[in-house]
Design a protein around this motif. Sequence first.
Motif, short mmCIF file in Angstrom:
data_model
loop_
_atom_site.label_atom_id
_atom_site.label_comp_id
_atom_site.label_asym_id
_atom_site.label_seq_id
_atom_site.Cartn_x
_atom_site.Cartn_y
_atom_site.Cartn_z
N GLY A 177 -5.55 -3.62 -2.14
CA GLY A 177 -6.28 -2.43 -1.71
C GLY A 177 -5.35 -1.27 -1.42
O GLY A 177 -5.66 -0.12 -1.74
N ALA A 178 -4.19 -1.58 -0.82
CA ALA A 178 -3.21 -0.54 -0.53
C ALA A 178 -2.67 0.07 -1.82
O ALA A 178 -2.52 1.29 -1.94
CB ALA A 178 -2.06 -1.11 0.29
N TYR A 179 -2.38 -0.79 -2.80
CA TYR A 179 -1.89 -0.28 -4.08
C TYR A 179 -2.89 0.68 -4.71
O TYR A 179 -2.49 1.73 -5.26
CB TYR A 179 -1.62 -1.44 -5.05
N GLU A 180 -4.16 0.36 -4.64
CA GLU A 180 -5.18 1.22 -5.25
C GLU A 180 -5.26 2.56 -4.53
O GLU A 180 -5.45 3.61 -5.17
CB GLU A 180 -6.53 0.52 -5.24
N LYS A 181 -5.14 2.56 -3.21
CA LYS A 181 -5.14 3.82 -2.46
C LYS A 181 -3.95 4.69 -2.87
O LYS A 181 -4.08 5.90 -3.07
CB LYS A 181 -5.09 3.55 -0.96
N TRP A 182 -2.77 4.06 -2.97
CA TRP A 182 -1.58 4.82 -3.36
C TRP A 182 -1.72 5.33 -4.80
O TRP A 182 -1.34 6.47 -5.09
CB TRP A 182 -0.34 3.94 -3.26
N ARG A 183 -2.27 4.51 -5.69
CA ARG A 183 -2.38 4.87 -7.10
C ARG A 183 -3.17 6.18 -7.27
O ARG A 183 -2.75 7.09 -7.98
CB ARG A 183 -3.06 3.76 -7.89
N GLY A 184 -4.28 6.29 -6.58
CA GLY A 184 -5.08 7.50 -6.70
C GLY A 184 -4.39 8.73 -6.15
O GLY A 184 -4.36 9.79 -6.78
N ALA A 185 -3.80 8.59 -4.96
CA ALA A 185 -3.15 9.74 -4.32
C ALA A 185 -1.91 10.20 -5.08
O ALA A 185 -1.55 11.38 -5.05
CB ALA A 185 -2.79 9.40 -2.88
N LEU A 186 -1.26 9.28 -5.78
CA LEU A 186 -0.05 9.64 -6.53
C LEU A 186 -0.33 10.55 -7.72
O LEU A 186 0.59 11.09 -8.32
CB LEU A 186 0.66 8.37 -7.01
N GLN A 187 -1.60 10.73 -8.06
CA GLN A 187 -1.95 11.62 -9.17
C GLN A 187 -2.05 13.08 -8.72
O GLN A 187 -2.16 13.97 -9.57
CB GLN A 187 -3.30 11.19 -9.78
N LEU A 188 -2.00 13.34 -7.43
CA LEU A 188 -2.16 14.69 -6.91
C LEU A 188 -0.89 15.51 -7.13
O LEU A 188 0.22 14.97 -7.11
CB LEU A 188 -2.52 14.65 -5.43
N PRO A 189 -1.01 16.82 -7.34
CA PRO A 189 0.15 17.62 -7.77
C PRO A 189 1.30 17.71 -6.77
O PRO A 189 2.45 17.87 -7.19
CB PRO A 189 -0.46 19.02 -8.02
N THR A 190 1.03 17.61 -5.47
CA THR A 190 2.13 17.72 -4.50
C THR A 190 2.75 16.37 -4.15
O THR A 190 3.79 16.33 -3.49
CB THR A 190 1.65 18.38 -3.19
N VAL A 191 2.14 15.28 -4.58
CA VAL A 191 2.63 13.95 -4.20
C VAL A 191 3.66 13.46 -5.21
O VAL A 191 3.36 13.29 -6.40
CB VAL A 191 1.46 12.95 -4.09
N CYS A 192 4.87 13.24 -4.72
CA CYS A 192 6.00 12.94 -5.61
C CYS A 192 6.49 11.50 -5.52
O CYS A 192 7.42 11.13 -6.24
CB CYS A 192 7.17 13.86 -5.30
N GLY A 193 5.92 10.70 -4.61
CA GLY A 193 6.43 9.34 -4.52
C GLY A 193 5.93 8.58 -3.32
O GLY A 193 4.96 8.97 -2.66
N LEU A 194 6.64 7.47 -3.04
CA LEU A 194 6.27 6.55 -1.97
C LEU A 194 7.46 6.30 -1.05
O LEU A 194 8.60 6.19 -1.52
CB LEU A 194 5.83 5.21 -2.55
N VAL A 195 7.19 6.19 0.24
CA VAL A 195 8.17 5.67 1.21
C VAL A 195 7.45 4.56 1.95
O VAL A 195 6.60 4.82 2.81
CB VAL A 195 8.65 6.76 2.18
N VAL A 196 7.77 3.32 1.61
CA VAL A 196 7.02 2.16 2.11
C VAL A 196 8.00 1.15 2.69
O VAL A 196 9.07 0.92 2.13
CB VAL A 196 6.19 1.53 0.98
N GLY A 197 7.62 0.54 3.81
CA GLY A 197 8.52 -0.39 4.47
C GLY A 197 8.01 -1.80 4.57
O GLY A 197 8.16 -2.61 3.67
N ARG A 198 7.32 -2.08 5.70
CA ARG A 198 6.98 -3.46 6.02
C ARG A 198 6.12 -4.14 4.96
O ARG A 198 6.28 -5.34 4.70
CB ARG A 198 6.28 -3.50 7.38
N SER A 199 5.20 -3.40 4.35
CA SER A 199 4.30 -4.04 3.38
C SER A 199 5.03 -4.50 2.12
O SER A 199 4.55 -5.39 1.41
CB SER A 199 3.16 -3.09 3.00
N LEU A 200 6.20 -3.92 1.83
CA LEU A 200 7.00 -4.36 0.70
C LEU A 200 8.07 -5.36 1.11
O LEU A 200 8.37 -6.31 0.37
CB LEU A 200 7.66 -3.16 0.01
N LEU A 201 8.66 -5.17 2.28
CA LEU A 201 9.72 -6.05 2.73
C LEU A 201 9.18 -7.38 3.27
O LEU A 201 9.87 -8.40 3.22
CB LEU A 201 10.55 -5.37 3.82
N TYR A 202 7.94 -7.36 3.78
CA TYR A 202 7.33 -8.56 4.35
C TYR A 202 5.91 -8.73 3.80
O TYR A 202 4.94 -8.72 4.56
CB TYR A 202 7.30 -8.48 5.88
#
Length: 293
Positions: free
Chosen positions: A251-276
């Motif tokens: 579900g988190a991936y899908e939320k990020w996927r949609g927002a990453l299409q917006l013109p000002t959004v250039c990337g991701l800064v993600v911590g615990r959900s990827l490390l753990y």
Amino acid sequence: MSVDVSELVRLRSRHPEAIAEAAARRTRRPLLNDNGRLMIVAADHPARGALGVGGRSLAMANRADLLERLCLALSRPGVDGVLATADILDDLLLLGALDGKVVLGSMNRGGLQGARFELDDRFTGHRPEDIERLGFDAGKLLLRIDYDDPGSLTTLESAGRAVDAMAERRLPVFVEPFISRRDESGRLRNDLSAEAVTRSIAIASGLGGSSAYTWLKVPVTANPDDMAEVMATSTLPAVLLGGEVGDDQDGAYEKWRGALQLPTVCGLVVGRSLLYPADGDVAAAVDTAVGLL
């Protein structure tokens, strides 16, 4: 890789200058990769006493384990760099894990999780001069605003001065804004409604005497469909933060996927959900996040 704690302790105790030497010889790169995207792994939580992941209250407390997870994440294709406090970045420098990576220093960690003074979030981490001296690439600051807590004003003013100091050095600073409030039990909660995130972006964008080097680090709103309107609040470049994901990684991936299409959004800064991640597979979690870019 396997982290040799004994060797890290030996270097720290007998050759503390090794950290500055490793920083000086570190291979640097531009902030953005060739396609203009940015994938950063965050690990600045422990310095604010925020060690929990899911139901494990001390998941991030084992430093060797955290470093091994970070080194694995940084080794994956498409991962651009790391956000962390000095203690963790110093270890990664000694381990040689930061060559060719973007390094973000975490600046204000004084708002300890669960403390009565949590919103008086003073700058106890990297100073602008430290980021410049060590040859790091950017800084990050947390800006939580509670309209009922005077500590927010202290943080707001300090954040403005930090933005000024970073701009003077032509160093990017990632501002992570929230409108926050305490619930009935006194626990601080971040408001992820569209209106609250919009207000936080408007406030953060106006900090300091120049926004030339300011980036935003923003959450996905409670209703992801609101993100297009919310992100229209500012022309500053932005990255999405991960936040608490729980067991719903997909579900988190899908939320990020949609927002990453917006013109000002250039990337991701993600911590615990990827490390753990819930399934324990750090490499797969990181690779999936990279694939969204």
